[in-house]
Motif scaffolding. Structure first.
Motif, PDB file in Angstrom:
ATOM      1  N   VAL A 187      42.056  41.695  41.692  1.00 50.33           N
ATOM      2  CA  VAL A 187      40.519  41.681  42.957  1.00 50.33           C
ATOM      3  C   VAL A 187      40.113  40.701  42.606  1.00 50.33           C
ATOM      4  N   TYR A 188      39.096  40.865  43.097  1.00 52.47           N
ATOM      5  CA  TYR A 188      38.431  38.928  42.599  1.00 52.47           C
ATOM      6  C   TYR A 188      36.900  39.149  42.520  1.00 52.47           C
ATOM      7  N   PRO A 189      37.141  39.363  41.000  1.00 53.26           N
ATOM      8  CA  PRO A 189      35.640  40.438  40.127  1.00 53.26           C
ATOM      9  C   PRO A 189      34.196  39.093  41.006  1.00 53.26           C
ATOM     10  N   ALA A 190      33.842  38.499  41.410  1.00 52.07           N
ATOM     11  CA  ALA A 190      32.935  37.895  41.938  1.00 52.07           C
ATOM     12  C   ALA A 190      32.398  38.730  43.213  1.00 52.07           C
ATOM     13  N   PHE A 191      31.636  39.552  43.414  1.00 54.53           N
ATOM     14  CA  PHE A 191      31.661  40.225  44.497  1.00 54.53           C
ATOM     15  C   PHE A 191      30.871  39.983  45.149  1.00 54.53           C
ATOM     16  N   THR A 192      29.989  39.372  44.579  1.00 50.25           N
ATOM     17  CA  THR A 192      28.778  38.745  45.753  1.00 50.25           C
ATOM     18  C   THR A 192      28.797  37.709  46.427  1.00 50.25           C
ATOM     19  N   GLY A 196      33.573  32.197  48.394  1.00 48.19           N
ATOM     20  CA  GLY A 196      34.696  32.305  47.743  1.00 48.19           C
ATOM     21  C   GLY A 196      35.910  33.445  47.830  1.00 48.19           C
ATOM     22  N   LEU A 197      35.568  34.548  47.976  1.00 53.37           N
ATOM     23  CA  LEU A 197      36.637  35.658  48.481  1.00 53.37           C
ATOM     24  C   LEU A 197      37.378  35.458  50.275  1.00 53.37           C
ATOM     25  N   ALA A 198      36.354  35.656  50.554  1.00 52.16           N
ATOM     26  CA  ALA A 198      37.364  34.632  51.753  1.00 52.16           C
ATOM     27  C   ALA A 198      38.351  33.825  52.009  1.00 52.16           C
ATOM     28  N   ALA A 199      38.234  32.656  50.428  1.00 46.42           N
ATOM     29  CA  ALA A 199      38.935  31.893  50.426  1.00 46.42           C
ATOM     30  C   ALA A 199      40.300  32.983  49.872  1.00 46.42           C
ATOM     31  N   TYR A 200      39.811  33.001  48.659  1.00 47.05           N
ATOM     32  CA  TYR A 200      40.983  33.249  48.053  1.00 47.05           C
ATOM     33  C   TYR A 200      41.590  34.776  48.891  1.00 47.05           C
ATOM     34  N   ALA A 201      41.372  35.700  49.845  1.00 48.08           N
ATOM     35  CA  ALA A 201      41.621  36.562  50.710  1.00 48.08           C
ATOM     36  C   ALA A 201      42.805  35.190  51.056  1.00 48.08           C
ATOM     37  N   PHE A 209      50.844  37.824  50.684  1.00 47.78           N
ATOM     38  CA  PHE A 209      50.502  39.093  50.176  1.00 47.78           C
ATOM     39  C   PHE A 209      49.861  39.815  51.060  1.00 47.78           C
ATOM     40  N   GLN A 210      50.213  40.898  51.710  1.00 44.30           N
ATOM     41  CA  GLN A 210      49.562  42.107  53.104  1.00 44.30           C
ATOM     42  C   GLN A 210      48.092  42.609  52.400  1.00 44.30           C
ATOM     43  N   GLY A 211      48.165  42.438  51.353  1.00 38.00           N
ATOM     44  CA  GLY A 211      46.480  43.124  51.064  1.00 38.00           C
ATOM     45  C   GLY A 211      46.234  43.179  49.581  1.00 38.00           C
ATOM     46  N   MET A 212      44.751  43.197  49.700  1.00 35.42           N
ATOM     47  CA  MET A 212      43.761  42.942  48.306  1.00 35.42           C
ATOM     48  C   MET A 212      43.170  44.166  47.664  1.00 35.42           C
ATOM     49  N   LEU A 213      43.488  44.473  46.612  1.00 40.71           N
ATOM     50  CA  LEU A 213      42.520  45.223  45.857  1.00 40.71           C
ATOM     51  C   LEU A 213      41.309  45.146  45.911  1.00 40.71           C
ATOM     52  N   ALA A 214      39.600  46.471  45.921  1.00 45.37           N
ATOM     53  CA  ALA A 214      38.646  45.434  45.708  1.00 45.37           C
ATOM     54  C   ALA A 214      37.547  46.502  45.015  1.00 45.37           C
ATOM     55  N   ILE A 215      36.323  46.092  44.195  1.00 51.52           N
ATOM     56  CA  ILE A 215      35.909  46.626  43.265  1.00 51.52           C
ATOM     57  C   ILE A 215      34.113  46.450  44.530  1.00 51.52           C
ATOM     58  N   HIS A 216      34.347  46.320  45.612  1.00 48.71           N
ATOM     59  CA  HIS A 216      33.199  46.388  45.688  1.00 48.71           C
ATOM     60  C   HIS A 216      32.728  46.301  47.521  1.00 48.71           C
ATOM     61  N   PRO A 217      32.560  47.374  48.634  1.00 51.14           N
ATOM     62  CA  PRO A 217      32.223  47.785  49.953  1.00 51.14           C
ATOM     63  C   PRO A 217      32.191  46.659  50.307  1.00 51.14           C
TER      64      PRO A 217
END
Length: 276
Positions: A187-192, A196-201, A209-217
């Motif tokens: 997961v990328y915990p800083a869901f707002t 940063g999420l786009a860069a990480y993913a 990696f073929q996918g990623m876990l998520a904590i917020h819609p």
């Protein structure tokens, strides 16, 4: 099973489960572990079982994350997950975990995605999973629990994992590919922080990696976009495949001024598969 994005949903919140069906995640994870307080777990099992039984038509696979096997809740958790599409097992520690969970998976005719490297001991068991690949969908890892396990004050700096956590991320990636199952990043915990999420993913897909876990819609569209090949990538992959189709038996070719060979062909085929 396409698993670009996997969204956690608390197992004691049927309203959120229902709403999550429409957010576009490739899979939902109905959580009986961290998202549910200990006293609420019995009620959550009932809610999850009822939700699964009611959802005979599903826009995405429904996983159930059970509790760690050493807590003695496997029987109750697996009973609640009887109608799930697959199981997620947290804090996996190689053969010891698989020997507990494998009989349930075989009896229920289900497969599991494991979250490994959440404990220090788990790092040294990653090679075990190739022995159980017939029961597995994929491997992920957990940086937050591991930080607690080693007493780290943080596991990221400027959105990038620090060296110890980069190591276990890489080892999980290699273990998944070595076992022939899907590698799914954590997961990328800083869901707002969607930038940063786009860069990480993007880095996660780049690394294999073929996918990623998520904590917020709100994270789902960003993750799906990152793990979906662009039109330019798709066209380039088609060109590589066409070049080899036009030259059967040739091991290396020239395309657009560059040499391509069998690894390029395999990557092109994987790109088209990822594009669906």
């Amino acid at each position: 099973m396409r698993l670009r994005s996997m969204l956690f949903v608390p197992g004691d919140r049927p309203d959120r489960m229902e709403k999550a069906l429409g957010v576009g995640a490739d899979a939902l994870i109905l959580d009986l572990e961290d998202a549910v307080a200990p006293d609420s777990k019995p009620a959550a099992r009932g809610m999850v079982a009822e939700f699964l039984k009611a959802k005979t038509e599903r826009p995405a696979p429904l996983f159930v994350r059970i509790n760690p096997v050493d807590l003695g809740m496997v029987e109750e958790d697996m009973a609640a997950a009887a109608d799930a599409d697959a199981i997620m097992v947290p804090k996996a520690e190689g053969r010891a975990t698989m020997e507990v969970i494998a009989p349930y998976l075989r009896r229920m005719n289900k497969k599991a995605l494991l979250i490994t490297c959440e404990t220090p001991a788990a790092v040294f068991t990653l090679g075990d999973y190739a022995l159980f690949k017939d029961l597995l969908i994929g491997l992920s890892w957990g940086g937050e629990d591991m930080a607690v396990g080693v007493g780290a004050t943080a596991n990221r700096e400027d959105g990038i994992h620090t060296p110890p956590f980069q190591l276990i991320r890489s080892l999980t990636l290699f273990a998944a590919h070595g076992a022939g199952v899907k590698p799914v990043d954590t997961v990328y915990p800083a869901f707002t922080d969607l930038e940063g999420l786009a860069a990480y993913a993007g880095r996660a897909r780049r690394d294999g990696f073929q996918g990623m876990l998520a904590i917020h819609p709100s994270q789902i569209p960003v993750i799906n976009a990152a793990f979906t090949p662009s039109e330019a990538e798709i066209e380039h992959a088609k060109a590589i495949i066409a070049a080899f189709d036009a030259n059967p038996g040739v091991g290396a070719l020239r395309l657009d001024g560059r040499m391509i060979d069998m690894p390029h062909l395999k990557l092109a085929q994987a790109t088209l598969a990822a594009a669906g």
